[in-house]
Scaffold this active site. Structure first.
Site, PDB file in Angstrom:
ATOM      1  N   HIS A  53       7.383 -16.306  -0.602  1.00 44.05           N
ATOM      2  CA  HIS A  53       6.367 -15.947   0.305  1.00 44.05           C
ATOM      3  C   HIS A  53       5.694 -17.039   1.191  1.00 44.05           C
ATOM      4  O   HIS A  53       5.337 -16.937   2.222  1.00 44.05           O
ATOM      5  CB  HIS A  53       5.167 -15.430  -0.300  1.00 44.05           C
ATOM      6  CG  HIS A  53       4.124 -14.373   0.423  1.00 44.05           C
ATOM      7  ND1 HIS A  53       4.620 -13.114   0.801  1.00 44.05           N
ATOM      8  CD2 HIS A  53       3.026 -14.446   0.700  1.00 44.05           C
ATOM      9  CE1 HIS A  53       3.639 -12.712   1.582  1.00 44.05           C
ATOM     10  NE2 HIS A  53       2.472 -13.372   1.415  1.00 44.05           N
ATOM     11  N   HIS A 105       2.251  -6.605   3.714  1.00 45.00           N
ATOM     12  CA  HIS A 105       1.304  -6.503   2.344  1.00 45.00           C
ATOM     13  C   HIS A 105       1.989  -5.616   1.571  1.00 45.00           C
ATOM     14  O   HIS A 105       1.120  -4.387   1.315  1.00 45.00           O
ATOM     15  CB  HIS A 105       0.028  -6.387   2.767  1.00 45.00           C
ATOM     16  CG  HIS A 105      -0.915  -7.358   1.952  1.00 45.00           C
ATOM     17  ND1 HIS A 105      -2.285  -7.024   1.461  1.00 45.00           N
ATOM     18  CD2 HIS A 105      -0.679  -8.787   1.736  1.00 45.00           C
ATOM     19  CE1 HIS A 105      -2.675  -8.231   1.045  1.00 45.00           C
ATOM     20  NE2 HIS A 105      -1.806  -9.210   1.169  1.00 45.00           N
TER      21      HIS A 105
END
Length: 742
Positions: free
Chosen positions: A47, A94
């Site tokens: 990430h 998200h």
């Protein structure tokens, strides 16, 4: 304080590879302690580090005449829009948090992307989103969808930025792993931005905004792994947001920027304090000394690694010019926000973290960050068997429908095509009075620039089904459709941001999809001269249920920015008056039904090639549409996409409750004519007075133009067959999603 000893097994539990653990030991010249290993686990997670994607991301085009900040240089892209103004915009995902806790997962996604914008000194003026859910008829999808939409609406509405556009797509592949991509755009005067950097020995370092808690700890690592049946145990990795606190932070931040008392500033997103300190220090080629015990907390007895990795929302790291401390402190006191001096900039590139006077971590900033010492991998990939099998599809084996009206009714009611008003009605689209689409819906969102006669056009596009069919062509189509939407709305495409949602990068077939998408994006962005300003990569979007792994459809969401040099060029999708004539502009007669909603859902044929697409024909059509709009020779323009020609016609008719009568005057199968999704096509309408100008312009272009018919008062007629009143279709279009949710 004593810390537990670390081993390769500890590293693996934190998400690091065995070779990465050895690399860390080599960098430090010693074995890392637990806090240090946690720092690397966050920063070297997929990430944060993009370790499995960065080599391919570097191949994307990043240069353009309007670029003020290239991809990777700042928190978000920055594009010159003229008159001394710039647009700052970005899209991010998200996904995993939204699968576990839909409301907070989506809400904090909105909060995070807006912070990326105002951290640079830009005031957010518009939000969009791209959402993917599973089967709308299952209880899980209903729960996730309702939570996500409520989270986006609650946070965005309270924060005070309008949601002006977006897309929603349903497919079984997203049942366990939804995609929640949030986009934000803001306006700033050129020269008044703030960089995410740190320099100047002795300059104080502040943490501002909300107090730090244990929510979100390990969030970056959580987003860098597969969802499993045990993922619900990771609920603490989901952050909790407070939009009212963020609104205060926005105003305080913009006041701080105007004070010119700061060196640099960065949002605390993924990996929290360790990310902000590392990235700002590496960029500024300096170090920091941070006292973690000075960080304001809302939970007692937080440990050093928790303080470093917490992803509590509404926080920023600010490097202040020495001597200007009171200026900053007074501003944050005025806005009733915590503001704490937690350290200072130091010579060299080390990050030294102390806790109650004891050094708990000592790390070289450069070794932690993307573009520095973070690992970069080339992964193997291979073409999946389904791709070769799809090439065998023969449309001649598909029988024609017996009732075309029934197909049209089915499609206009399908969740992928039906009105998303149930979603958008929960969003405030009018706050700030910049949304120009309210009374004139367009293919792209048109946002007013109050300082001049210009407007910006924003859109987010991707048909996941096309990318699944052919990643390279499907992504070319995604970029092309985004450009087409902006062109049809009266704008000119300028640049893109992207959110790349794929499966496990260690899966050769999933990585093949990713590589194909990058190749397609590169080709299309170069063709349309829309450089990539940045974005987000989200891997591991798949669900492991028992022994079965279910990857999502690959989804490279394209957020595109365009500019209208004159507001009067805004062009809506709606037919304006009876007896206006209707034309199809662009490629026709292909007979193509590949990957259409008609074929996939109505005919239940799942594995076919991507729809017809020719990028040169597409751009030639764009040039003609642009010419027609600039010369005021058309009344409406609406691109043909999901559902084909009939959907486009119906959506244009719905705006003003008008109808249409059309004839198929070309030799192609009727289902392809009405329901096929061949690319590069637009439906336009014009009045009799515009006909001479229209005809004089189309002869200057080598773009096919097909007369379809005319606008009626409300009746729909197709090939001489009366289909009834437009209101019948509009009701099904408007009510379909709400009816299936309750």
């Amino acid at each position: 304080m004593s810390q537990p000893s670390t081993t390769v097994e500890t590293a693996k539990k934190l998400g690091l590879l065995a070779e990465e653990y050895e690399q860390i030991k080599q960098i430090l010249g010693r074995t890392p302690n637990f806090t240090e290993l946690c720092a690397y686990s966050g920063m070297w997670s997929e990430h944060c580090s993009y370790k499995n994607s960065i080599l391919w991301l570097k191949t994307l085009p990043k240069d353009g005449p309007h670029m003020l900040a290239k991809a990777g240089e700042e928190n978000a892209g920055l594009v010159d829009i003229g008159d001394g103004l710039a647009c700052c915009f970005k899209i991010e995902s998200h996904n995993h948090p939204s699968a576990i806790e839909p409301y907070q997962g989506a809400a904090t996604g909105v909060g995070g992307i807006n912070r990326d914008i105002f951290t640079m000194g830009a005031r957010p003026i518009a939000q969009l989103n791209s959402l993917r859910f599973g089967n709308i008829d299952t209880d899980r999808t209903k729960w996730i969808m309702q939570g996500v939409v409520k989270g986006i609406g609650s946070y965005g509405n309270s924060f005070g930025v309008p949601t002006v556009g977006g897309e929603v797509f349903f497919d079984d592949s997203f049942e366990q792993n939804p995609l929640v991509n949030a986009m934000s755009a803001g306006i700033v005067k050129i020269g008044q931005t703030i960089s995410a950097t740190s320099y100047g020995v002795g300059n104080p370092v502040y943490i501002v905004g909300s107090a730090t808690g244990k929510d979100g700890i390990g969030g970056a690592a959580f987003a860098s792994g597969d969802l499993t049946e045990d993922s619900k145990k990771d609920l603490p990795a989901v952050q909790v947001g407070d939009p009212f606190q963020e609104k205060l932070l926005l105003e305080a931040t913009l006041e701080v920027v105007a004070s010119r008392a700061v060196i640099g500033m960065q949002d605390m997103g993924a990996a929290g304090i360790i990310c902000s300190t590392a990235e700002m220090s590496a960029k500024g080629e300096h170090g920091m000394r941070i006292d973690l015990d000075k960080v304001p907390t809302r939970q007692a007895d937080m440990l050093p690694y928790e303080l470093l990795l917490s992803e509590s929302q509404e926080r920023m790291l600010v490097v202040v010019k020495k001597g200007q401390e009171k200026v900053i402190e007074d501003i944050f006191e005025k806005w009733d926000l915590p503001c704490a001096n937690i350290g200072e900039v130091i010579e060299g590139g080390q990050l030294e973290f102390y806790f109650h006077g004891e050094k708990v971590a000592d790390l070289p900033a450069e070794s932690l960050v993307l573009g520095g010492g973070a690992p970069q991998y080339e992964r193997d990939y291979s073409e999946p068997a389904y791709y070769a099998e799809s090439k065998k599809f023969n449309p001649d084996t598909i029988p024609q429908p017996t009732n075309y009206k029934d197909v049209a009714t089915y499609l206009i009611s399908h969740p992928n095509i039906a009105s998303k008003n149930w979603v958008y009605n929960q969003y405030d689209s009018m706050v700030g009075t910049v949304n120009m689409n309210t009374n004139n819906p367009c293919d792209a969102a048109i946002v007013n620039i109050k300082e001049n006669n210009k407007a910006i056009a924003l859109t987010v596009d991707c048909n996941s089904r096309y990318v699944q069919a052919d990643p390279e062509i499907g992504t070319e189509i995604a970029v092309s459709e985004a450009a087409r939407n902006i062109i049809c709305s009266g704008g000119k495409p300028s640049a893109i941001t992207n959110c790349l949602n794929f499966g496990n990068p260690y899966n050769h077939e999933a990585y093949w999809q990713f590589v194909g998408a990058i190749k397609g994006m590169s080709k299309a962005c170069r063709h349309f001269q829309t450089p990539v300003t940045g974005g987000n990569v989200s891997f591991y979007n798949q669900s492991k249920i028992g022994d079965k792994v279910i990857p999502v459809f690959p989804t490279p969401s394209i957020g595109m920015l365009g500019l209208l040099d004159k507001k009067e060029w805004q062009t809506g999708i709606g037919f304006k008056s009876p007896n206006h004539v209707i034309y199809l502009i662009g490629t026709h007669g292909t007979g193509d039904i590949n990957a259409s909603e008609y074929l996939y859902s109505f005919k239940n044929i799942k594995n076919t090639p991507a729809p017809y697409f020719n990028i040169d024909e597409e751009s030639a059509m764009h040039n003609l549409i642009k010419d027609l709009i600039r010369n005021k020779s058309i009344e409406s323009a609406h691109d043909i996409s999901d559902g084909g020609l009939i959907t486009t016609l119906l959506e244009s008719a719905f705006v003003n409750n008008l109808g249409f009568e059309i004839e198929k005057s070309i030799d192609e199968r009727k289902d392809a004519f009405l329901f096929g999704e061949a690319q590069g096509r637009v439906v336009i309408s014009l009045n009799a007075d515009q006909q001479p100008i229209f005809e004089s312009l189309i002869v200057k272009h080598t773009v096919p133009v097909l007369y379809l018919g005319k606008v009626t008062k409300g009746q729909i007629e197709v090939d001489g067959e009366h289909w009834g009143d437009v209101s019948e279709f509009k009701q099904k279009y408007t009510d379909s999603i709400a009816a299936r949710l309750y």
